[in-house]
Design a protein around this motif. Structure first.
Motif, PDB file in Angstrom:
ATOM      1  N   ARG A 490       0.854  -1.181   0.000  1.00  0.00           N
ATOM      2  CA  ARG A 490       0.000   0.000   0.000  1.00  0.00           C
ATOM      3  C   ARG A 490       0.892   1.235   0.000  1.00  0.00           C
ATOM      4  NH1 ARG A 490      -4.241  -1.241   4.893  1.00  0.00           N
ATOM      5  NH2 ARG A 490      -5.071  -3.242   4.120  1.00  0.00           N
ATOM      6  N   ASP A 491       0.728   2.075  -0.990  1.00  0.00           N
ATOM      7  CA  ASP A 491       1.550   3.281  -1.129  1.00  0.00           C
ATOM      8  C   ASP A 491       3.030   2.938  -1.135  1.00  0.00           C
ATOM      9  OD1 ASP A 491      -0.783   4.847  -1.065  1.00  0.00           O
ATOM     10  OD2 ASP A 491      -0.734   4.910   1.135  1.00  0.00           O
ATOM     11  N   GLY A 492       3.370   1.812  -1.765  1.00  0.00           N
ATOM     12  CA  GLY A 492       4.767   1.418  -1.888  1.00  0.00           C
ATOM     13  C   GLY A 492       5.355   0.774  -0.653  1.00  0.00           C
ATOM     14  N   ILE A 493       4.541   0.524   0.384  1.00  0.00           N
ATOM     15  CA  ILE A 493       5.038  -0.070   1.629  1.00  0.00           C
ATOM     16  C   ILE A 493       4.416  -1.450   1.798  1.00  0.00           C
ATOM     17  CG2 ILE A 493       5.162   0.145   4.138  1.00  0.00           C
ATOM     18  CD1 ILE A 493       4.976   3.176   3.771  1.00  0.00           C
ATOM     19  N   PHE A 494       5.263  -2.460   1.964  1.00  0.00           N
ATOM     20  CA  PHE A 494       4.804  -3.840   2.119  1.00  0.00           C
ATOM     21  C   PHE A 494       4.337  -4.054   3.556  1.00  0.00           C
ATOM     22  CE2 PHE A 494       5.123  -8.362   2.788  1.00  0.00           C
ATOM     23  CZ  PHE A 494       4.731  -8.908   1.574  1.00  0.00           C
ATOM     24  N   GLY A 495       3.187  -4.704   3.703  1.00  0.00           N
ATOM     25  CA  GLY A 495       2.660  -4.966   5.039  1.00  0.00           C
ATOM     26  C   GLY A 495       1.654  -6.094   5.029  1.00  0.00           C
ATOM     27  N   VAL A 496       1.305  -6.541   6.230  1.00  0.00           N
ATOM     28  CA  VAL A 496       0.354  -7.646   6.412  1.00  0.00           C
ATOM     29  C   VAL A 496      -0.701  -7.201   7.415  1.00  0.00           C
ATOM     30  CG1 VAL A 496       0.065  -9.984   7.316  1.00  0.00           C
ATOM     31  CG2 VAL A 496       2.029  -9.456   5.865  1.00  0.00           C
ATOM     32  N   ASP A 497      -1.974  -7.430   7.084  1.00  0.00           N
ATOM     33  CA  ASP A 497      -3.075  -7.103   7.988  1.00  0.00           C
ATOM     34  C   ASP A 497      -3.333  -8.272   8.935  1.00  0.00           C
ATOM     35  OD1 ASP A 497      -3.602  -4.572   6.848  1.00  0.00           O
ATOM     36  OD2 ASP A 497      -4.683  -5.535   5.199  1.00  0.00           O
ATOM     37  N   TYR A 498      -3.667  -7.952  10.184  1.00  0.00           N
ATOM     38  CA  TYR A 498      -3.993  -8.980  11.164  1.00  0.00           C
ATOM     39  C   TYR A 498      -4.966  -8.380  12.179  1.00  0.00           C
ATOM     40  CZ  TYR A 498      -0.784  -6.592  14.365  1.00  0.00           C
ATOM     41  OH  TYR A 498      -0.171  -5.660  15.157  1.00  0.00           O
ATOM     42  N   THR A 499      -5.566  -9.247  12.967  1.00  0.00           N
ATOM     43  CA  THR A 499      -6.549  -8.810  13.958  1.00  0.00           C
ATOM     44  C   THR A 499      -6.135  -9.289  15.341  1.00  0.00           C
ATOM     45  OG1 THR A 499      -8.303  -8.955  12.284  1.00  0.00           O
ATOM     46  CG2 THR A 499      -8.985  -8.841  14.584  1.00  0.00           C
ATOM     47  N   ASN A 500      -6.190  -8.383  16.308  1.00  0.00           N
ATOM     48  CA  ASN A 500      -5.933  -8.748  17.698  1.00  0.00           C
ATOM     49  C   ASN A 500      -7.018  -8.131  18.583  1.00  0.00           C
ATOM     50  OD1 ASN A 500      -5.289  -6.051  17.805  1.00  0.00           O
ATOM     51  ND2 ASN A 500      -3.099  -6.366  18.183  1.00  0.00           N
ATOM     52  N   LYS A 501      -6.792  -8.073  19.886  1.00  0.00           N
ATOM     53  CA  LYS A 501      -7.803  -7.551  20.800  1.00  0.00           C
ATOM     54  C   LYS A 501      -8.151  -6.105  20.507  1.00  0.00           C
ATOM     55  CE  LYS A 501      -6.583 -10.619  24.641  1.00  0.00           C
ATOM     56  NZ  LYS A 501      -6.089 -10.693  26.053  1.00  0.00           N
ATOM     57  N   ALA A 502      -7.173  -5.366  19.970  1.00  0.00           N
ATOM     58  CA  ALA A 502      -7.402  -3.947  19.677  1.00  0.00           C
ATOM     59  C   ALA A 502      -8.128  -3.735  18.357  1.00  0.00           C
ATOM     60  CB  ALA A 502      -6.071  -3.199  19.669  1.00  0.00           C
ATOM     61  N   GLY A 503      -8.377  -4.834  17.643  1.00  0.00           N
ATOM     62  CA  GLY A 503      -9.065  -4.716  16.353  1.00  0.00           C
ATOM     63  C   GLY A 503      -8.136  -5.011  15.189  1.00  0.00           C
ATOM     64  N   ARG A 504      -8.481  -4.492  14.026  1.00  0.00           N
ATOM     65  CA  ARG A 504      -7.698  -4.763  12.821  1.00  0.00           C
ATOM     66  C   ARG A 504      -6.435  -3.902  12.831  1.00  0.00           C
ATOM     67  NH1 ARG A 504      -8.596  -7.716   8.505  1.00  0.00           N
ATOM     68  NH2 ARG A 504      -7.697  -7.202   6.468  1.00  0.00           N
ATOM     69  N   GLN A 505      -5.290  -4.550  12.636  1.00  0.00           N
ATOM     70  CA  GLN A 505      -3.995  -3.859  12.658  1.00  0.00           C
ATOM     71  C   GLN A 505      -3.224  -4.186  11.381  1.00  0.00           C
ATOM     72  OE1 GLN A 505      -3.150  -1.885  15.312  1.00  0.00           O
ATOM     73  NE2 GLN A 505      -5.083  -2.391  16.341  1.00  0.00           N
ATOM     74  N   ARG A 506      -2.121  -3.448  11.186  1.00  0.00           N
ATOM     75  CA  ARG A 506      -1.273  -3.693  10.022  1.00  0.00           C
ATOM     76  C   ARG A 506       0.188  -3.671  10.466  1.00  0.00           C
ATOM     77  NH1 ARG A 506      -1.286  -3.960   4.570  1.00  0.00           N
ATOM     78  NH2 ARG A 506       0.439  -3.034   3.385  1.00  0.00           N
ATOM     79  N   CYS A 507       0.915  -4.707  10.092  1.00  0.00           N
ATOM     80  CA  CYS A 507       2.352  -4.792  10.375  1.00  0.00           C
ATOM     81  C   CYS A 507       3.094  -4.533   9.074  1.00  0.00           C
ATOM     82  CB  CYS A 507       2.709  -6.171  10.935  1.00  0.00           C
ATOM     83  SG  CYS A 507       4.467  -6.399  11.250  1.00  0.00           S
TER      84      CYS A 507
END
Length: 600
Positions: A490-507
């Protein structure tokens, strides 16, 4: 029984009084709360679940086990078991291995109490030049001190003591302890640990010299022993350092060049001609390229010293003969006073303009004549004589090879090409684990080399790691790198979406660059347990004393602490493992019946 924190603070109050002698230290080993505090300290270490020669680990810890140790200490029948000798590869030379002793769990508890006691007594007295195995000190604090103090050094003495930790003389060490400790029961226990021996291939070996490697008290014993070296160097510095009573005078050559510069500057002020401009610039260039003080000045000599564990360096402002004399005097002191041997092969006198390897960095004293204007607009040489730190090229290449993230292939013409590789052992892990693994490895090397002036070279390291990560993702999905990028970028930055207690996150993959930092990384300060930090309640102590099984809820006086090495090895096959996974805790307080069922 007194609170261990209060006991340690009381010991520390008298530490700086050199005439004060500590008595009745041995009785602290009768205090069960000390063992619970020691258990808390060592339970978090990586090797806490490694068994010694007795086959026992921190699992199955109970008050009955502690009472048994205390009873043996009270009647003086306690005898440390020989350590289990194993060998681990050296980081800088994997072909060579160094010995590591693994003590029994009971011995670790007693040694941790001894370590806390000795730290309270000796830590306030250690030299400011010592940085290894000390609270709030690290490789970074040592390097920052070198940057500050070693400016202008002409020669560097690289110190190396031959087999230092294996060569400590037991009689010298005990004599050093007796200077502050007047408790023969405590001294006798120290003798028992020093002479406990070790088992290798089920054969017993005596230990006549050296600190017990792998034990919790080895670092503090090493610092107590090598403090004699620190004190010698402090006294030596006082006798060696020489400075003129008045301000240092510039060299005759500089006076001559500076006079020429001022003359040209005056002529330029009177007549702004091309000829005067050229003459002024030439004079200014010559002045900036000429040293203010003489290169060798017998009236001005200094040395600086820095030590991390058994590694040390000495910076000398003086001639090479002066540096050689420092080395010879150091060798004589080590052999005659503390019975250690200076390695002739590794102890070198190096010109400070060359690269010197210390604590994983390459350091040098710059000879940079480049100038910039100060606050008043005057051109000055800000970098000449400054200490520069560099990332050694083989270090980050070695990390890539260690991680098996690339290989070097040669073309037909012999040209080398670096080919990133996928890492097969990561393919079957979740995507978030893969990217987190790569990020942690990149952050690890960056945090260590953050002080280096060329830390930006790690961009090359990160580029190879990124390509390796993309290939690992592609191999996992049985697809191509381009498709993986299209899916996760996304926007040239590689990342992975995941879900934890805080909700949907992106690493996201590391993309913050590698800017140089001028302060030590907090994560790399040597983290050693200290009584100053014992403000939180000891959960292990409260759980043992509560007498409630955390699995079945039954009351019992015989609580056993069930412990696993890491949370990752939990499978959730038993009720206890499910509870540990839910609490994200490596230990449970169980009654004997539940503990026996868990091990069955």
């Amino acid at each position: 029984m007194r609170n261990p924190t209060e006991v340690l603070k009381h010991l520390e109050q008298h530490a700086r009084s050199e005439d004060y002698k500590y008595e009745r230290l041995y009785r602290n080993l009768y205090n069960p709360d000390f063992y619970l505090l020691a258990y808390k300290n060592i339970a978090t270490s990586q090797g806490s679940m490694t068994a010694g020669t007795d086959g026992m680990t921190l699992d199955d810890m109970s008050m009955a086990r502690i009472d048994r140790i205390i009873a043996a200490l009270k009647d003086h029948s306690y005898q440390p078991t020989p350590t289990r000798r194993t060998y681990i590869a050296k980081k800088n030379n994997p072909a060579k291995k160094r010995p590591l002793g693994i003590p029994s769990t009971d011995d670790r508890l007693v040694q941790e109490i001894i370590r806390m006691t000795l730290e309270a007594i000796y830590e306030p007295t250690f030299s400011r030049y010592s940085h290894g195995f000390r609270p709030r000190r690290s490789c970074h604090t040592a390097l920052l001190q070198i940057q500050t103090c070693f400016s202008g050094a002409k020669w560097i003495v690289e110190g190396d003591i031959k087999a230092c930790f294996d060569s400590f003389d037991h009689h010298v060490l005990i004599d050093l302890l007796r200077k502050r400790i007047a408790d023969e029961y405590f001294i006798s226990l120290m003798w028992k640990f020093l002479r406990a021996g070790y088992m290798e291939q089920w054969t017993y070996h005596d230990t006549y010299t050296g600190a017990p490697q792998g034990s919790g008290m080895s670092p503090i014993l090493a610092n107590i022993y090598l403090t004699e070296l620190d004190r010698f160097m402090e006294e030596y510095k006082q006798n060696f350092d020489r400075a003129p009573q008045r301000a240092r005078k510039p060299s005759r050559e500089y006076n001559r060049v500076n006079w020429r510069y001022k003359t040209c500057k005056e002529k330029l002020a009177q007549e702004h001609s091309e000829e005067n401009i050229r003459a002024f610039r030439a004079a200014q260039k010559t002045q900036l390229a000429t040293l203010y003080y003489p290169a060798i000045d017998p009236s001005f000599m200094k040395i600086q010293y820095n030590r991390y564990a058994d590694d040390f360096i000495i910076g000398v402002i003086g001639s090479k003969d002066d540096a050689e004399r420092v080395k010879a005097d150091l060798k004589e002191f080590l052999e005659s006073r503390i019975k250690l041997t200076l390695s002739e092969e590794k102890t070198k006198v190096t010109h400070s303009g060359e690269l010197v390897r210390y604590l994983g960095y390459d350091l040098t004293v710059a000879r940079d004549y480049a100038a910039k204007r100060d606050e008043k607009g005057v051109l000055r040489r800000f970098w000449y004589g400054a200490v520069k730190l560099y990332v050694p090229r083989e270090k980050w290449i070695g990390k890539l090879q260690e991680y098996k993230a690339f290989k070097i292939v040669k073309d037909a013409d012999g040209t080398e090409r670096w080919k990133p590789l996928h890492r097969g052992f990561l393919m079957h892990r979740p995507e978030i684990d893969i990217i987190s693994k790569y990020n942690s490895e990149i952050r690890g090397i960056y945090n260590f080399y953050r002080l280096a002036h060329n830390v930006s070279v790690l961009n090359k390291f990160a580029h190879i790691m990124e390509r390796s990560m993309l290939k690992t993702f592609a191999a996992k999905g049985n697809t191509t790198i381009n498709k993986i990028r299209k899916k996760h970028e996304r926007d040239g930055i590689f990342g992975v979406d995941y879900t934890n207690k805080a909700g949907r996150q992106r690493c996201e993959f590391h993309h913050d660059g590698f800017a140089r930092k001028e302060e030590a990384a907090p994560a790399f300060v040597d983290i050693l347990p200290q009584h100053r930090k014992y403000v939180k309640p000891n959960s292990f102590a409260s759980r043992l004393k509560a007498g409630v099984c955390e699995l079945c809820g039954n009351q019992t006086k015989d609580i056993r602490i069930h412990m696993v090495r890491t949370l990752k090895e939990l499978t959730g096959k038993t009720e206890a493992e499910l509870l540990m996974m839910k609490r994200r805790r490596k230990s449970l307080a169980l009654c004997p019946l539940c503990h026996e069922k868990e091990h069955a």
